[in-house]
Design an enzyme around this catalytic site. Structure first.
Site, short mmCIF file in Angstrom:
data_model
loop_
_atom_site.label_atom_id
_atom_site.label_comp_id
_atom_site.label_asym_id
_atom_site.label_seq_id
_atom_site.Cartn_x
_atom_site.Cartn_y
_atom_site.Cartn_z
N ASP A 1 82.70 -39.74 98.37
CA ASP A 1 83.05 -41.11 97.98
C ASP A 1 82.12 -42.08 98.70
OD1 ASP A 1 84.43 -43.21 96.84
OD2 ASP A 1 86.22 -42.98 98.08
N GLU B 1 77.37 -45.06 97.05
CA GLU B 1 76.49 -45.87 96.19
C GLU B 1 75.18 -46.29 96.87
OE1 GLU B 1 80.20 -45.34 94.71
OE2 GLU B 1 79.84 -46.47 96.56
N ASP C 1 63.15 -52.37 32.73
CA ASP C 1 63.44 -51.36 33.76
C ASP C 1 64.43 -51.95 34.74
OD1 ASP C 1 63.28 -49.07 35.26
OD2 ASP C 1 61.25 -49.44 36.01
N GLU D 1 70.17 -51.34 35.54
CA GLU D 1 71.51 -50.72 35.66
C GLU D 1 72.62 -51.70 36.04
OE1 GLU D 1 68.43 -48.06 35.38
OE2 GLU D 1 68.69 -49.43 37.06
N ASP E 1 62.79 -41.55 36.07
CA ASP E 1 61.77 -41.22 37.07
C ASP E 1 61.86 -39.76 37.47
OD1 ASP E 1 62.31 -44.46 38.65
OD2 ASP E 1 61.13 -43.88 36.90
#
Length: 1709
Positions: free
Chosen positions: A457, A460, A1350, A1353, A1455
């Site tokens: 512990d 750090e 073309d 869609e 295509d």
């Protein structure tokens, strides 16, 4: 939308600071609260204050960074490059002008690049596991690396998909002595990792969040500050494909990381070097494995460490600890480990124990061991300088003598700080002398107290004074020019001075390695103390690779409901970091817990890999027994800890795979279900491995949790009950004593009877839980060893089982058998989840042993939960076994072929099936639905009335809808049957009370109905129980339509109806590519929904045609047309039957009685409209290419074709001719196009140009087409607003240079302009469209003769709209038909379904309903525009079609690819469009995508010469494939076959007339002419022109012969006029590369004409007749002739029609 390029404020008038595209991408320079523009501009940066959002106001311009000097230089491992800094102001001084880039292609999935100062050695992390790469670059890899030079940048793409995974070009490289920065753009905002922090959610917030990384003793209270560990690794998941990238910066200096919306990640570090590793994978788990292969895979924990742990800081004395142990033993809490915190020490001094309060500590440890328990001590790094009470402090004295401490800047004087014991020094664990001292002290203390593991512990490293007792010097280490956004903003806050010296370097560089180096030293201590036993380490501070030796806990949390939540993201992150032995302090460390919080935390904590209850001094006790022996907390804790202990064999196996492969243990749901976007943010649930889902309660005062059930079969763990739902959120009821635990179907989990410790539980019998998936399968494994030997794996002293379950058979296969357990363990029970019926027989067979049959008592079955239990087994651990069982079957009358799928979408399981009122029974046949309708499922007849011209009825249903309550079943329904004609019947089923959308396409409905029953070819009856419509052919009694099949459903957005077929021979439906002309009745499902989708098998493509022609067993034919324009799918069933599933509108069927296939088509086209009659010249050969660089390429091609003498009528221009792909413009490189057209037209050539519907809306210069469109209000908008639905298609933004290397999606985002879509339903739109066409023709002199529409869609390169969609119900309907990419929902690659359109009468409609009509709506106005503009017939060719489109135009098959299979599929496509009433059709000759080959293209030229629409067309960046592109031989052979076509054009033109006038087919399947010959019913590699010309092409690579079928007729070889000897059989025909097989059918007269270079000249040549006599010496034929170009010559009677007939020796013309 006038412009998307706008300048920002000074100094951004400079082009460097302009905003590109629609997304502002900022790369933050620095963060100063009081930042002012002067500071920003002084740094040469861009200043742009923002009024909202979190983006920085000061950001880099485009001319910052480095350039590559001298290019890329290859090395054995990859490449190097010198980088020179671009001249610009310095940010923080000491810029390094020249740096060295070293790139290493290390493995197939790992790339490293390192940027260093070539002149000065800089600090580099001395990693224990990661060593310098010495190998050669990987030859096979899954990524591509691109080095960009000006400025420097690196891009990494996934090879398989081209996805851009990593891109540093978004921001500049900054490289100075104490400030280094690099930014990388990543493929999505699904970013995970980086630490250590408290991330309140697992997925990062990308809204400019900055996270400091610098190890620090701080509280994990939910802020953005830095915590204990230093982890620079992050993971990004691109999308639902799962493709993932990981990025790791090997750098230990203080830094901060900013996550920003681009999405991008910016690293800013203040030292060391930039040393990046990039990992790619097909899914996130693969990336984690790659990362851990580099940094070190996790440690294999001791088995006992997986038990439950108790700890506390604040035990006042040993008696206090003993009381805790005693009370928890007494209540039977499973409990393996007891800790003591620093309380046990003498005055907090490490390696001591308090002789007063903990004097019996050695005996206490022995007592724990006697009860099968373990004892763990805490050790902090700081060492007190003060003596012990009884004398010298040996540990300190020995350390001082060894020189073990961290020193001040002078390198000699130990740093003095303060921690728990008071004044302290700090071990330098990077110093070998210190490591030896640490090992020795650990061993010495073990001789006093026999501990079992070490908890480290405060490493750090923590210091209670700032820097040292002397403070810290003012220098550039303690006060660097840039300090990351660390807590306190001070480098040495709560730690050591940065100029302190360690063996590895300045503390400035190695601070974040302190805990890592302490872990390495502690590992050596463990080895010394425990020898070959694993023991355990777990640390608070960590660095990449720490998990190789240690576990971790999430630090000093608090007893609150936030921290219980935040523990889950923390655990998930540390599994990414390679530390799967992870957990949080259960019940909270700080603050007093509550019973409810602690109870809920004990429940979830029972499933933390590191499961420890721990809290701080001065707070209430929170061990389970402290709440009372009879408390609910004790009961639920004990219950779930027993489950944990039962599953420890599974958990231990997960750790084995973590250790050996790098798997995660605690696993994010998204790692297993990455195809489901909904899982990307799930962080309140977690998995153990792939198979065990934990759903805790994480909020106060609730017993209901919103949980996500991923897309799999799931079983409730405790009952075994199968979960009804999947791939959805559910409300899960979890009362006070319950947590959600679920097992995933498809997995086998090993178990063991639990006990109070693992030492005792390991002696108990084992078992298996088998959780079956939807296919009755499962798999799993078991790793088993002695639980603690360090070398068990390396020396293979273990057992490894693989378990597989399939077809009621469990195989227990021992993969490794290197361990003999001393407890003679056996598997004694097997639990099976997901069986439908009781087990009636079971047996166990040991390998090479006898079969042991189980008794009835050993087989139990819970009928409520469908759980089977096999008990009393004697399966020895370590041996191979097979277990089989047989289940009782309930009586099911429905055979497999009759089963209609009740659950076609995802999520089918028994519970969901039963909920729908359907039957669940898994079939042995893989495609047979397990969930199918009972025979009476549907509607019932309420009333019925028969009239002379039809039937009316009302039907109703009381059953629930599958989509209740949001989409209830519509009831009652009206049924109208209308006898339209003697050969045609119509029936409509619709909502009786509410008007619904109906298709607005006009049909030619007969005015007079068929009232005379005697004349009708059919009769119709209405059936009940369930309701159905039955249509019977009266002449034969054959039922041709029978919807009295179960499953009829009618809701607002889901309609289903099935019809039984009279035979398996069904043709039609489209537009989809399929491998044969006839549909196979194999349960395949095809979606119908117009989409920009190149032809691929079963995928929905450009058009929608819900029409089929069916053959009956007696060779009669009928047709069925569903007049519905909503998205749908069609399933072809072995019944035989078809199932329609439609998501809107009504049911409106037309049935045609034929009785021949050709008559069926004629009847159908009489209803929808006859095919258009094209101009004669349009039957000539045509050339096109997407990718003409300029008009000169076309000019040269034209000249070469003329020179070669190849017949050739039409030249196209694709979008290349436009300015930036915008309609009605001419690009700079095509300015000479009008003059070329004029030159070609002098020789009577024709021109066709392309027009897309999408209109660019971002022009900075006037674009009248768009402006007039806005003024005339022609564009599609969102409902109740003036907002145009913006998409993106081909048009580019103005003033941009397109970089095609960035990847398609990025290219669209950066370069494609906003595009608006005209609503062609509106009359004003059609006026606008026609005017634009006329104006373009007249003003530009682009005098086209035909038009090619073309992308209609309509296609869009963004999904829905640029700004998203607004109505989820329309865009994401409850049922998604079987469409390509259906998980992307309806708006994928098109407009939002909630876009508003208006019918000509003003009725508003959603695009949801009319999407499939878009191409159709464009057709009529385009043809009219052509007529009005040119004054001639011309031709219009379109991509998207709907029934009746053929009235206006032709169609090409899209295509396609330059592959051999496309030849046969083009024949199928043409034959289908013949059924659909579109005669002028063909495929792109030689293929659109991919490079063709000489052989393929020449074969295709021969086949394509007999397409009605004969066009050679290919794509950009492909090789040329026109006839003059290869060699003279190719040109000559092309010329020869085209001369044959041109010779036959009078016949072809006559067939076109027949189609236009009478609805006949042109390209005709053989079965249309020879229906009685069943040999023709499957033929699709040959076809007819009309009735008389048989074409048998070579379709396979390398073919030199063709086997063709010759039906029962007299046939003549076209070329040599010889009679074919075979009839009603096959003939093998030599077919060299320059030949196509043509045969004329006896009994026909074919008009021909000598060919010429184009039809203008050929039409002037003499005509001839080819007379082919039949067996009776007779023949007949016809010739239609007009001027070939005038409009409506047939309708006006301006034509010649000649009939030819020859009977024996008498001919009539």
């Amino acid at each position: 939308m006038s412009s998307v390029i706008e300048p920002v404020s000074n100094p951004s008038d400079d082009i460097r600071c302009r905003i590109k595209g629609l997304e502002i991408t900022y790369i933050l320079i620095y963060k100063v609260v009081t930042i002012i523009s002067e500071k920003c501009e002084a740094r040469g940066c861009c200043w742009s204050p923002l009024t909202q959002g979190s983006a920085p106001w000061c950001y880099f311009p485009t001319n910052y960074g480095y350039n590559v000097q001298g290019g890329r230089k290859p090395t054995s491992a990859g490449f190097e490059a010198e980088l020179n800094r671009i001249s610009s102001p310095s940010l923080f001084g000491n810029d390094i002008e020249t740096v060295l880039l070293s790139a290493q292609i290390q493995t197939a999935n790992r790339f490293r690049f390192k940027i260093t100062d070539p002149k000065n050695k800089r600090f580099e992390v001395p990693h224990e596991h990661v060593k310098e790469f010495t190998g050669s670059q990987a030859t096979s890899r899954n990524y591509d690396v691109e080095l960009l030079e000006k400025p420097f940048g690196i891009k990494i793409r996934k090879t398989s998909s081209g996805t851009l995974m990593f891109d540093t070009t978004i921001g500049p490289l900054v490289y100075s002595n104490q400030y280094l920065q690099l930014t990388m753009k990543v493929p999505s905002s699904n970013i995970y990792g980086l630490g250590e922090h408290v991330h309140q959610n697992y997925r990062h917030d990308v809204n400019w969040r900055t996270w400091p990384i610098f190890t620090r003793d701080a509280f994990p209270n939910g802020g953005t500050h830095n915590l204990y560990g230093h982890h620079t690794f992050f993971l990004c998941v691109a999308d639902h494909s799962g493709e993932s990238v990981g990025v790791f910066l090997m750098n230990s200096n203080a830094m901060e990381v900013t996550v920003q919306p681009a999405p991008a990640v910016t690293y800013r570090t203040i030292g060391g070097i930039l040393d990046f590793y990039v990992f790619v994978g097909n899914n996130p788990e693969e990336v984690v494995k790659e990362y851990l292969e580099l940094t070190g895979r996790p440690a294999m924990p001791a088995y006992w460490s997986l038990g439950f742990h108790l700890s506390r800081w604040g035990y006042t004395n040993l008696t206090d600890v003993e009381d805790v142990v005693k009370r928890n033993r007494e209540v039977g809490i499973p409990y393996d480990v007891q800790f003591t915190d620093i309380d046990y020490m003498e005055n907090k001094k490490i390696f001591t124990y308090d002789p007063s309060n903990f004097g019996r500590l050695p005996e206490f440890a022995d007592d724990l061991h006697a009860h099968g328990q373990r004892y763990i001590i805490i050790l902090d790094p700081a060492v007190a300088t003060s003596p012990r009470i009884s004398g010298p402090y040996g540990a300190y004295d020995r350390g001082s003598a060894a020189g073990a401490w961290v020193n001040e800047a002078d390198g000699k004087t130990p740093v003095i700080g303060e921690v728990w014991p008071g004044e302290t020094v700090y071990p330098d664990y990077t110093n070998p002398a210190c490591i030896n001292w640490w090992v020795d002290e650990s061993y010495r203390f073990y001789q006093e107290v026999s501990y079992d593991g070490i908890w480290i512990d405060m490493n750090e490293v923590s210091n209670f004074v700032q820097g040292s007792s002397k403070g810290c010097e003012e220098n550039n280490l303690n006060y660097p020019p840039f300090t990351p956004s660390i807590i306190d903003g001070l480098m040495y806050s709560k730690t050591l001075c940065m100029d302190a010296k360690q063996t590895w370097g300045n503390h400035y560089d190695v601070h974040s390695l302190y805990g890592y180096s302490m872990t390495l030293a502690t590992e050596k201590a463990i080895e010394r103390v425990f020898g070959n036993k694993r023991s355990m380490i777990f640390t608070r501070s960590s660095f990449s690779g720490t998990g190789k030796y240690s576990g971790h806990w999430l630090g000093d949390n608090a007893a609150n409901w936030n921290d219980i939540k935040w523990a889950i993201p923390g655990m998930l992150e540390f599994n990414l970091f390679g530390m799967p032995y992870i957990g949080a302090d259960i019940c909270g460390f700080f603050d007093d817990t509550t019973e409810e919080l602690c109870r809920r935390w004990m429940q979830v904590g029972a499933f933390y890999p590191f499961s420890r209850n721990h809290n701080a001094e001065n707070y209430v006790h929170q061990d389970p027994a402290s709440f009372g022996a009879d408390s609910l907390l004790v009961k639920t804790s004990k219950h779930y800890l027993n489950i944990r202990y039962s599953l420890l064999p599974y958990l231990y196996t997960l750790f084995f795979y973590a250790h050996t492969r790098g798997d995660t243990v605690v696993r994010p749901v998204l790692h297993e279900f990455f195809t489901d976007d909904n899982t990307f943010g799930v962080d309140r649930q977690f998995l153990w491995g792939p198979a065990f889902l934990i759903t805790p309660v994480l909020d106060a005062g609730t017993d209901t949790v919103t949980a996500y059930i991923p897309d799999a079969v799931w079983y409730e763990y405790e009952t075994g009950e199968k979960i009804i739902k999947r791939k959805t959120e559910v409300k899960m009821y979890l009362p006070a004593d319950k947590i959600g635990l679920h097992l995933r179907g498809g997995y086998v989990l090993p178990t063991q009877k639990p006990n109070v410790t693992t030492e005792y539980s390991r002696k108990n019998s084992m078992g298996l839980i088998i959780a079956l998936d939807e296919n009755g399968k499962a798999e799993g494994s078991l790793y088993w060893d002695d639980g603690e030997s360090r070398d068990a794996i390396t020396k293979e002293v273990y057992i490894l089982y693989n378990f597989t379950v399939s077809s009621s058979r469990l195989s227990m296969q021992v993969v490794k058998n290197g361990y003999k357990d001393p407890n003679s363990l056996r598997f004694e029970e097997i639990k099976i989840l997901g069986l439908q019926h009781p087990i009636t027989a079971a047996d166990v067979t040991e390998e090479s042993g006898p079969v042991i049959n189980l008794s009835k008592d050993q087989m139990q079955f819970d009928r409520n939960y469908k759980v089977a239990l096999l008990s009393g087994l004697q399966i020895n651990l370590g041996s191979n076994y097979v277990v089989t069982w047989t289940s009782a079957q309930e009586d099911k009358d429905i055979v497999d072929s009759e089963k209609l799928d009740c659950f076609p979408e995802e999520g089918a399981n028994e519970a969901n099936c039963v909920k729908r009122g359907c039957i669940w029974l898994v079939s042995k046949s893989c495609k047979t639905p397990a969930c199918f309708y009972p025979s009476t499922y549907g509607y019932s007849l309420v009333e019925y009335q028969m009239q002379s011209t039809g039937i009316t009825a009302t039907v109703a249903s009381s059953t629930k809808s599958r989509f209740d309550p949001e989409y209830p079943r519509i009831t009652p329904l009206a049924v109208d049957v209308t006898f339209l004609a003697n050969h045609m019947v119509r029936f409509k089923i619709y909502d009786k009370n509410n008007k619904r959308y109906e298709v607005p396409v006009p049909l030619d409905i007969p005015e007079t109905l068929a009232a005379d029953e005697r004349e009708r070819l059919y009769d119709v009856s209405i059936r009940d129980q369930p309701f159905g419509i039955v249509i019977r052919r009266k002449s034969t009694g054959t039922v041709i339509f029978d919807s009295q099949l179960p499953g009829f459903t009618f809701t607002d957005k889901f309609i289903e109806i099935s019809t039984r077929l009279p035979s398996e021979y069904l043709y039609g439906f489209g537009e989809n590519e399929q491998p044969t002309y006839r549909h196979m009745m194999n349960r395949d499902t095809y979606g119908l929904f117009a989409k920009d989708q190149p032809p691929e098998e079963r995928m929905n493509s450009y058009g929608v045609h819900p029409f089929y022609m069916g053959l009956e067993e007696d060779a009669n034919a009928h047709g069925v047309f569903l007049f519905n324009s909503n998205a749908m799918d069609i399933s072809f069933l072995p019944t035989p039957a078809v199932t329609y599933r439609i998501i809107g509108g009504i049911l409106d069927f037309f049935v045609f009685l034929g009785p021949t296939p050709e008559i069926v088509v004629q009847q159908y086209t009489a209803l929808i409209g006859r095919p258009v009659l094209p101009a004669y010249w349009s039957l000539g050969f045509q050339l096109c290419r997407y990718g003409y660089a300029n008009y000169s390429e076309i000019s040269d091609l034209y000249d070469d074709m003329v020179k070669a003498g190849i017949p050739y009528d039409v030249q196209y221009a694709d979008i290349d001719y436009m300015e930036r792909q915008m309609d009605f413009t001419i690009g700079e490189s095509f300015q000479g196009f009008p003059n070329l057209i004029a030159r070609m037209k002098k020789d009577h050539m024709r021109i066709i140009i392309l027009l897309d519907p999408a209109i660019a809306g971002n022009e900075t210069e006037p674009y009248p087409t768009f402006t007039r469109g806005v003024e005339q209000d022609v564009f599609i908008k969102f409902p109740n607003s003036n907002d145009i639905v913006w998409g993106k298609v081909w048009p580019d933004f103005p003033n941009v240079t397109v970089n095609t290397s960035v990847g398609w999606d990025e290219e669209v985002r950066l370069y494609r302009a906003y595009a608006a879509f005209p609503d062609f339903f509106l009359n004003r739109t059609n006026v606008w469209w026609k005017n634009e066409i006329k104006e373009f023709y007249n003003k530009t002199n682009v005098t086209f003769d035909g038009l090619w529409t073309d992308m209609n869609e309509p296609a869009s390169f963004v999904h829905g709209s640029v700004n998203g969609c607004r109505d989820q119900k329309l865009n994401e309907p409850p049922y998604m038909p079987e469409l390509h990419e259906k998980h992307m929902k309806l708006y994928h690659k098109t407009l939002c379904m909630d876009s508003q359109q208006y019918l000509p009468d003003g009725t508003p409609v959603y695009h949801y309903d009319v999407h499939n009509l878009y191409g159709w709506t464009q057709a009529q106005s385009t043809l009219e525009a052509l007529y009005e503009t040119t004054g001639q017939r011309g031709v219009v060719v379109t991509r998207s079609t709907y029934p009746s489109s053929g009235k206006y135009l032709g169609h090409w098959l899209g295509d396609n690819k330059a592959t051999w299979d496309q030849l046969a599929k083009s024949i199928i496509g043409m034959m289908e469009f013949s059924l659909f009433g579109i005669s002028y059709t063909g495929a792109d000759i030689c293929g659109f995508f991919m490079d063709t080959t000489y052989e393929l293209c020449l074969r295709w030229m021969h086949l394509g010469a007999f397409y009605p629409y004969s066009r050679n067309h290919n794509s950009i960046d492909r090789i040329r494939q026109d006839p003059v592109a290869f060699n003279e031989t190719f040109a000559e052979k092309s010329k020869d076959v085209l001369n044959v076509r041109y010779t036959l054009l009078p016949y072809l033109y006559t067939l076109m007339y027949e189609a236009h006038a009478h609805g006949s087919t042109v390209v005709r399947p053989l079965l249309h002419e020879f229906t009685e010959d069943r040999g023709t019913w499957n033929i699709y590699k040959q076809f007819l022109w009309g009735p008389a010309l048989l074409i048998s092409p070579a379709l396979d690579e390398g073919a030199t012969v063709v086997e063709g079928y010759f039906p029962d007729a007299l046939w003549y070889d076209y070329f040599n006029r010889s009679v074919i000897s075979v009839r009603k059989g096959n003939l093998t025909m030599p077919t060299p590369l320059d030949k196509i097989n043509l045969h004329i059918r006896g009994g026909y007269i074919i008009p021909v004409q000598d060919p010429a270079k184009n039809t203008y000249y050929s039409r002037q040549n003499p005509m001839r007749l080819i007379v082919a006599l039949d067996d009776n010496g007779s023949a007949q034929g016809q010739l239609f002739w007009d001027d070939g170009q005038s409009i409506e010559t047939y309708e006006k009677g301006d034509y010649y029609l000649g009939n030819f007939k020859l009977e024996k020796v008498c001919a009539t013309i």
